[in-house]
Design a protein around this motif. Structure first.
Motif, short mmCIF file in Angstrom:
data_model
loop_
_atom_site.label_atom_id
_atom_site.label_comp_id
_atom_site.label_asym_id
_atom_site.label_seq_id
_atom_site.Cartn_x
_atom_site.Cartn_y
_atom_site.Cartn_z
N GLY A 172 -8.81 15.68 7.51
CA GLY A 172 -8.33 14.54 8.28
C GLY A 172 -8.73 13.18 7.73
N ASN A 173 -9.44 13.15 6.59
CA ASN A 173 -9.79 11.87 5.98
C ASN A 173 -8.54 11.20 5.45
OD1 ASN A 173 -12.79 12.16 6.07
ND2 ASN A 173 -12.33 13.93 4.78
N LEU A 174 -8.42 9.90 5.68
CA LEU A 174 -7.26 9.15 5.21
C LEU A 174 -7.41 8.84 3.73
CD1 LEU A 174 -4.61 7.96 6.29
CD2 LEU A 174 -5.86 5.86 6.77
N VAL A 175 -6.34 9.11 2.96
CA VAL A 175 -6.33 8.89 1.51
C VAL A 175 -5.17 7.96 1.19
CG1 VAL A 175 -6.16 10.00 -0.76
CG2 VAL A 175 -7.26 11.22 1.14
N ASN A 176 -5.42 7.02 0.29
CA ASN A 176 -4.41 6.07 -0.15
C ASN A 176 -4.24 6.18 -1.65
OD1 ASN A 176 -2.65 3.84 -0.30
ND2 ASN A 176 -4.33 2.36 -0.37
N PHE A 177 -3.03 6.49 -2.08
CA PHE A 177 -2.66 6.36 -3.49
C PHE A 177 -1.94 5.03 -3.58
CE2 PHE A 177 -2.19 10.76 -5.71
CZ PHE A 177 -3.53 11.02 -5.50
N PHE A 178 -2.39 4.13 -4.45
CA PHE A 178 -1.73 2.84 -4.54
C PHE A 178 -1.56 2.41 -5.99
CE2 PHE A 178 -6.11 1.48 -4.83
CZ PHE A 178 -6.07 0.36 -5.65
N SER A 179 -0.55 1.56 -6.19
CA SER A 179 -0.30 0.92 -7.48
C SER A 179 -0.10 -0.56 -7.22
CB SER A 179 0.97 1.46 -8.14
OG SER A 179 0.86 2.81 -8.43
N PRO A 180 -0.83 -1.42 -7.94
CA PRO A 180 -0.57 -2.84 -7.82
C PRO A 180 0.80 -3.16 -8.41
CG PRO A 180 -2.45 -2.43 -9.30
CD PRO A 180 -1.92 -1.11 -8.85
N ILE A 181 1.61 -3.93 -7.68
CA ILE A 181 2.95 -4.24 -8.19
C ILE A 181 3.25 -5.74 -8.23
CG2 ILE A 181 3.94 -1.99 -7.60
CD1 ILE A 181 5.28 -3.40 -5.19
N SER A 182 2.60 -6.54 -7.42
CA SER A 182 2.82 -7.98 -7.49
C SER A 182 1.98 -8.54 -8.65
CB SER A 182 2.43 -8.67 -6.19
OG SER A 182 1.01 -8.73 -6.06
N PRO A 183 2.37 -9.68 -9.21
CA PRO A 183 1.58 -10.27 -10.29
C PRO A 183 0.10 -10.49 -9.89
CG PRO A 183 3.70 -11.37 -10.15
CD PRO A 183 3.60 -10.45 -8.96
N GLU A 184 -0.12 -10.92 -8.66
CA GLU A 184 -1.48 -11.17 -8.19
C GLU A 184 -2.29 -9.87 -8.11
OE1 GLU A 184 1.27 -12.15 -6.44
OE2 GLU A 184 1.25 -14.29 -6.97
N ALA A 185 -1.68 -8.82 -7.59
CA ALA A 185 -2.37 -7.53 -7.47
C ALA A 185 -2.63 -6.94 -8.85
CB ALA A 185 -1.56 -6.56 -6.61
N ILE A 186 -1.67 -7.05 -9.74
CA ILE A 186 -1.85 -6.55 -11.11
C ILE A 186 -3.02 -7.27 -11.77
CG2 ILE A 186 -0.81 -6.43 -13.42
CD1 ILE A 186 1.91 -5.97 -11.90
N LYS A 187 -3.05 -8.58 -11.63
CA LYS A 187 -4.14 -9.39 -12.22
C LYS A 187 -5.49 -8.98 -11.64
CE LYS A 187 -5.61 -14.14 -12.95
NZ LYS A 187 -5.35 -15.54 -12.67
N LYS A 188 -5.54 -8.73 -10.35
CA LYS A 188 -6.78 -8.36 -9.68
C LYS A 188 -7.40 -7.10 -10.29
CE LYS A 188 -8.41 -6.77 -5.19
NZ LYS A 188 -8.02 -6.44 -3.82
N PHE A 189 -6.57 -6.13 -10.65
CA PHE A 189 -7.07 -4.84 -11.13
C PHE A 189 -7.06 -4.71 -12.64
CE2 PHE A 189 -5.85 -3.87 -6.74
CZ PHE A 189 -7.05 -3.31 -6.30
N LYS A 190 -6.67 -5.74 -13.35
CA LYS A 190 -6.67 -5.68 -14.81
C LYS A 190 -8.10 -5.65 -15.32
CE LYS A 190 -3.36 -7.27 -18.01
NZ LYS A 190 -2.40 -8.26 -18.34
#
Length: 134
Positions: free
Chosen positions: A115-133
């Motif tokens: 029952g643990n919540l799991v999130n698979f995510f991909s940064p797609i906006s330029p700001e989100a991509i920059k954050k995770f670079k």
């Protein structure tokens, strides 16, 4: 300070480890029947049995399958392709199909067998991509 791992306490180490191995495509390191880890580049997902609680003060310290506050998050290359790869096996666990979030990530939410919540995510906006670079 550096966050190194998140530990899930479960009554079914073997089953939960198998779920996360299938999910991530990574083999777990089994230290004992009561403890295993899946090591990623940035952090480790540890899975321990309720029997390990004796080392942390007793059975009341944590409760298996009771989490309703934390989300275990994995950044993936492509959320849509992961969804396609896992759709059949995740079907009973899906909370939200891939969706673009206001903060610029595309996100797939589901629960693990405990029952643990799991999130698979991909940064797609330029700001989100920059954050995770790196």
């Amino acid at each position: 300070m550096n966050l190194i791992s998140i530990r899930i306490i479960t009554e079914d180490v073997k089953g939960l480890v198998s779920f996360y191995e299938q999910l991530t495509g990574m083999p777990a390191i089994h230290y004992t029947d009561d403890f295993a880890e899946l090591k990623t580049r940035s952090a480790t997902l540890a899975i321990g049995s309720t029997r390990t609680l004796q080392f942390f003060g007793g059975a009341e310290v944590a409760k298996a399958a009771q989490n309703r506050t934390a989300i275990i998050e994995f950044m993936v290359e492509d959320v849509d392709s992961e969804y396609q790869r896992l759709a059949d096996s995740l079907q009973p666990y899906i909370v939200q199909v891939p969706k673009i979030m206001p903060w610029g990530n595309k996100s797939l939410l589901f629960r693990d067998p405990d029952g643990n919540l799991v999130n698979f995510f991909s940064p797609i906006s330029p700001e989100a991509i920059k954050k995770f670079k790196n």
